[in-house]
Design an enzyme around this catalytic site. Structure first.
Site, PDB file in Angstrom:
ATOM      1  N   LYS A   1      -2.008   1.063  -0.340  1.00 38.21           N
ATOM      2  CA  LYS A   1      -3.207   1.193  -1.187  1.00 38.21           C
ATOM      3  C   LYS A   1      -3.884  -0.154  -1.366  1.00 38.21           C
ATOM      4  O   LYS A   1      -5.112  -0.247  -1.379  1.00 38.21           O
ATOM      5  CB  LYS A   1      -2.728   1.758  -2.532  1.00 38.21           C
ATOM      6  CG  LYS A   1      -3.723   2.169  -3.494  1.00 38.21           C
ATOM      7  CD  LYS A   1      -3.098   2.915  -4.651  1.00 38.21           C
ATOM      8  CE  LYS A   1      -1.903   2.472  -5.338  1.00 38.21           C
ATOM      9  NZ  LYS A   1      -0.879   1.695  -5.309  1.00 38.21           N
TER      10      LYS A   1
ATOM     11  N   ASP B   1       3.525   2.738  -2.517  1.00 34.75           N
ATOM     12  CA  ASP B   1       3.757   1.929  -1.314  1.00 34.75           C
ATOM     13  C   ASP B   1       3.148   2.508  -0.048  1.00 34.75           C
ATOM     14  O   ASP B   1       3.728   2.420   1.027  1.00 34.75           O
ATOM     15  CB  ASP B   1       5.269   1.704  -1.095  1.00 34.75           C
ATOM     16  CG  ASP B   1       5.935   1.191  -2.348  1.00 34.75           C
ATOM     17  OD1 ASP B   1       5.402   0.235  -2.934  1.00 34.75           O
ATOM     18  OD2 ASP B   1       6.957   1.763  -2.767  1.00 34.75           O
TER      19      ASP B   1
ATOM     20  N   GLY C   1       3.639  -3.630  -7.327  1.00 35.06           N
ATOM     21  CA  GLY C   1       3.703  -4.936  -6.675  1.00 35.06           C
ATOM     22  C   GLY C   1       2.835  -4.936  -5.447  1.00 35.06           C
ATOM     23  O   GLY C   1       2.927  -4.040  -4.634  1.00 35.06           O
ATOM     24  N   HIS C   2       1.933  -5.896  -5.337  1.00 31.87           N
ATOM     25  CA  HIS C   2       1.163  -6.006  -4.101  1.00 31.87           C
ATOM     26  C   HIS C   2       1.185  -7.450  -3.612  1.00 31.87           C
ATOM     27  O   HIS C   2       1.074  -8.382  -4.393  1.00 31.87           O
ATOM     28  CB  HIS C   2      -0.261  -5.471  -4.239  1.00 31.87           C
ATOM     29  CG  HIS C   2      -0.877  -5.713  -5.575  1.00 31.87           C
ATOM     30  ND1 HIS C   2      -0.830  -4.792  -6.591  1.00 31.87           N
ATOM     31  CD2 HIS C   2      -1.536  -6.777  -6.061  1.00 31.87           C
ATOM     32  CE1 HIS C   2      -1.434  -5.283  -7.640  1.00 31.87           C
ATOM     33  NE2 HIS C   2      -1.874  -6.480  -7.346  1.00 31.87           N
TER      34      HIS C   2
ATOM     35  N   GLN D   1       1.431   3.066  -8.435  1.00 30.57           N
ATOM     36  CA  GLN D   1       2.461   4.032  -8.034  1.00 30.57           C
ATOM     37  C   GLN D   1       1.823   5.170  -7.208  1.00 30.57           C
ATOM     38  O   GLN D   1       0.917   4.911  -6.448  1.00 30.57           O
ATOM     39  CB  GLN D   1       3.243   4.573  -9.234  1.00 30.57           C
ATOM     40  CG  GLN D   1       4.233   3.567  -9.799  1.00 30.57           C
ATOM     41  CD  GLN D   1       3.595   2.532 -10.705  1.00 30.57           C
ATOM     42  OE1 GLN D   1       2.826   2.855 -11.566  1.00 30.57           O
ATOM     43  NE2 GLN D   1       3.931   1.282 -10.500  1.00 30.57           N
TER      44      GLN D   1
HETATM   45  P1  IMP Z   1       9.767   2.633 -13.495  1.00 36.09           P
HETATM   46  O1  IMP Z   1       8.316   2.794 -13.186  1.00 36.09           O
HETATM   47  O2  IMP Z   1      10.233   1.204 -13.392  1.00 36.09           O
HETATM   48  O3  IMP Z   1      10.173   3.277 -14.770  1.00 36.09           O
HETATM   49  O4  IMP Z   1      10.594   3.409 -12.349  1.00 36.09           O
HETATM   50  C1  IMP Z   1      10.573   4.816 -12.234  1.00 36.09           C
HETATM   51  C2  IMP Z   1      10.571   5.257 -10.777  1.00 36.09           C
HETATM   52  O5  IMP Z   1       9.334   4.923 -10.168  1.00 36.09           O
HETATM   53  C3  IMP Z   1      11.639   4.586  -9.915  1.00 36.09           C
HETATM   54  O6  IMP Z   1      12.080   5.515  -8.944  1.00 36.09           O
HETATM   55  C4  IMP Z   1      10.882   3.458  -9.234  1.00 36.09           C
HETATM   56  O7  IMP Z   1      11.474   3.093  -8.017  1.00 36.09           O
HETATM   57  C5  IMP Z   1       9.538   4.108  -9.024  1.00 36.09           C
HETATM   58  N1  IMP Z   1       8.442   3.124  -8.957  1.00 36.09           N
HETATM   59  C6  IMP Z   1       7.877   2.451  -9.977  1.00 36.09           C
HETATM   60  N2  IMP Z   1       6.894   1.650  -9.536  1.00 36.09           N
HETATM   61  C7  IMP Z   1       6.817   1.840  -8.207  1.00 36.09           C
HETATM   62  C8  IMP Z   1       5.950   1.300  -7.196  1.00 36.09           C
HETATM   63  O8  IMP Z   1       5.044   0.506  -7.420  1.00 36.09           O
HETATM   64  N3  IMP Z   1       6.185   1.751  -5.919  1.00 36.09           N
HETATM   65  C9  IMP Z   1       7.149   2.656  -5.635  1.00 36.09           C
HETATM   66  N4  IMP Z   1       7.965   3.181  -6.548  1.00 36.09           N
HETATM   67  C10 IMP Z   1       7.804   2.780  -7.826  1.00 36.09           C
HETATM   68 MG    MG Z   2       3.832  -1.570  -4.081  1.00 29.10          MG
END
Ligand code: IMP
Ligand code: MG
Length: 502
Positions: free
Chosen positions: A31, A28, A55-56, A258
């Site tokens: 990017k 976040d 998510g974008h 991420q």
């Molecule tokens: P998962 O990827 O759903 O397994 O989540 C694992 C951790 O990564 C959690 O703390 C989520 O909030 C974080 N996370 C996963 N995808 C994102 C993203 O796109 N942005 C920020 N945090 C993320």
């Molecule tokens: Mg995002």
């Protein structure tokens, strides 16, 4: 696009052909804006890690849509967009995104390609993810509930399915049965009512896949996946070979997902996602070598940062109170009612954090959760840029305009029990300049701050470094030197034009 930034070093004139945009923090950082920025230059845009957890927000026509899987380059006419082998792909989410594209008459056939060896996300992965997060309070990571972890686990346990399995019905059924058997063995130990409840979630077809006797209704799953197959069949290809052949000839842009601090290999384990979000993970996830990537842009939010979900965050505004609040059922709406008056001038750190969240619109694109906010942390930045490289893009500089003072965490004071790290003993009172990503250490790191005066001016219209307020120029310079990085671009707003080349 200023071609100056596409050279590997200051002295070089040759334009790099394969570049990557990687988040140096917890995701976040904005990017997406820079993927879009470089997409204009690129011939091919490729994703290689993560899945629908990302998510974008993209403007499609006059509407804003949130995309999770389709690479951000899809709106650029004539560009090839690839979802690489390292992605865990939920066809349900992809088909929804394809429908949005079709609705807006965006023709993606021949331009959107899915790796035949990308990993398939199945309903049981979403079930297992939601189950663990809901039932195991001690181990709560705060995942996005999209089945990401369980899908990667199945790959490493050698019981996963790939996108190509969708093309071969009997193979698909055999693998599906075997995969489900293993999940049923685990779930049998739980209350049937709880299982039914988890499976009633909208992302699981509101109970469509639930079978009271066998837990999973395999035929329903097979039916759903046959329909997805029908929608995606033309997009499935050997994209690894395509990209290997393109390297050095075409302009290739790799889009990270991420952030480095969420990487399963380099992040603040176990509070991480299940893929390697670094350049290595990304290169591998699109089928090329890390050494093929000639330039990496590390995207870094400044002068605050954010984190979603659980895990250590030393500079968090309001510390534990903030972490708890953001991990509760709090939403943007609740927050704006309960803390309507939160502002930059407050002495209450927790409320200051809310003011920053609101100013930066820091609410999850995938889950809507409030993102935890804190000051820019140089020990973490030194650590992550040690992995991704020195070239940085600083984003969201406009958000803290009007903030009386800006603090930058320059090092930590360790306040925890003595702990052995390799050959050295870390003791209470020790200073740490480069973060050690272990949760048990970061949880006891007290930030040491340097305080700078803020700036009052609105900077969203500024287009050159010289026109930025002197205080901000000084801060940017300070971060460059103190973190040992080269800041090449700064961003003063969400629009592509709100970009300053340093
Ligand atoms: P998962 O990827 O759903 O397994 O989540 C694992 C951790 O990564 C959690 O703390 C989520 O909030 C974080 N996370 C996963 N995808 C994102 C993203 O796109 N942005 C920020 N945090 C993320
Ligand atoms: Mg995002």
């Amino acid at each position: 696009m200023n071609p100056k930034i596409l050279t590997a070093n200051a002295g070089s004139r040759r334009e790099c052909k394969t570049i990557a945009v990687i988040d140096t923090q917890f995701g976040d950082t904005g990017k997406g804006k820079f993927v879009d920025y470089f997409a204009e230059w690129a011939d091919i845009i490729a994703r290689g890690t993560g899945g629908a957890n990302a998510g974008h927000t993209i403007q499609v026509g006059t509407e804003e849509h949130i995309f999770h899987l389709v690479p951000s380059g899809i709106l650029h006419k004539g560009k090839i967009n690839i979802i690489g082998n390292g992605v865990v792909l939920d066809p349900r989410v992809l088909c929804e995104e394809l429908a949005i594209l079709r609705l807006h008459s965006i023709d993606y056939t021949g331009r959107l390609k899915i790796a035949l060896n990308a990993k398939l996300v199945l309903p049981q992965h979403v079930v297992m993810d939601r189950f663990r997060e809901g039932c195991d309070r001690n181990g709560k990571i705060g995942t996005t509930g999209r089945g990401i972890g369980p899908a990667y686990e199945d790959h490493y346990r050698r019981i996963g399915l790939t996108i190509n399995d969708l093309l071969n019905r009997s193979l698909f059924m055999d693998k599906l049965k075997r995969n489900i058997e293993e999940k049923v063995r685990v779930l049998k130990g739980y209350e049937p009512a709880l299982i039914k409840k988890v499976m009633a979630h909208p992302s699981l077809g509101e109970g469509r896949f639930y079978c009271p006797k066998k837990i999973f209704d395999i035929n329903e799953i097979a039916d759903a996946y046959t329909w997805y197959r029908h929608n995606m069949i033309e997009l499935i290809e050997d994209t690894d070979t395509l990209l290997r052949n393109a390297v050095g000839k075409k302009r290739v842009l790799l889009e990270g997902a991420q952030g480095t601090l969420l990487s399963v290999d380099y992040g603040t384990y176990p509070f991480v996602t299940s893929s390697d979000c670094s350049t290595e993970g990304l290169a591998k996830g699109v089928g090329i070598k890390t050494s093929d990537v000639e330039k990496v842009f590390g995207v870094t939010k400044a002068f605050y940062m954010t984190r979603v979900g659980g895990g250590p965050f030393p500079t968090e505004f309001g510390g534990e109170k903030s972490a708890k609040w953001c991990g509760s059922k709090a939403t943007r709406e609740i927050e704006s009612k309960q803390y309507r008056k939160a502002n930059f001038k407050t002495d209450n750190e927790f409320e200051f954090g809310i003011a920053v969240r609101r100013a930066g619109n820091e609410y999850g694109a995938t889950t809507g959760r409030p993102r935890r906010t804190g000051w820019l942390d140089l020990p973490l930045l030194r650590y992550s840029t040690g992995i991704t490289g020195r070239h940085l893009i600083l984003t969201k500089l406009d958000v803290l305009s009007g903030c009386p003072e800006i603090k930058v965490c320059t090092e930590y004071e360790y306040t925890g029990p003595s702990i052995q790290i390799g050959q050295s003993l870390l003791k209470r009172g020790d200073r740490i300049g480069k973060a050690i990503p272990a949760t048990e250490i970061l949880a006891h790191c007290k930030p040491v701050y340097e305080t700078f005066p803020g700036w009052k001016e609105d900077i969203t219209g500024v287009r050159s470094m010289d026109d930025l307020p002197a205080q901000l120029q000084e801060l940017i310079q300070f971060v460059g030197i103190a973190a040992g990085v080269v800041i090449q671009v700064v961003s003063v707003g969400p629009d592509r034009s709100q970009t300053i080349i340093v």
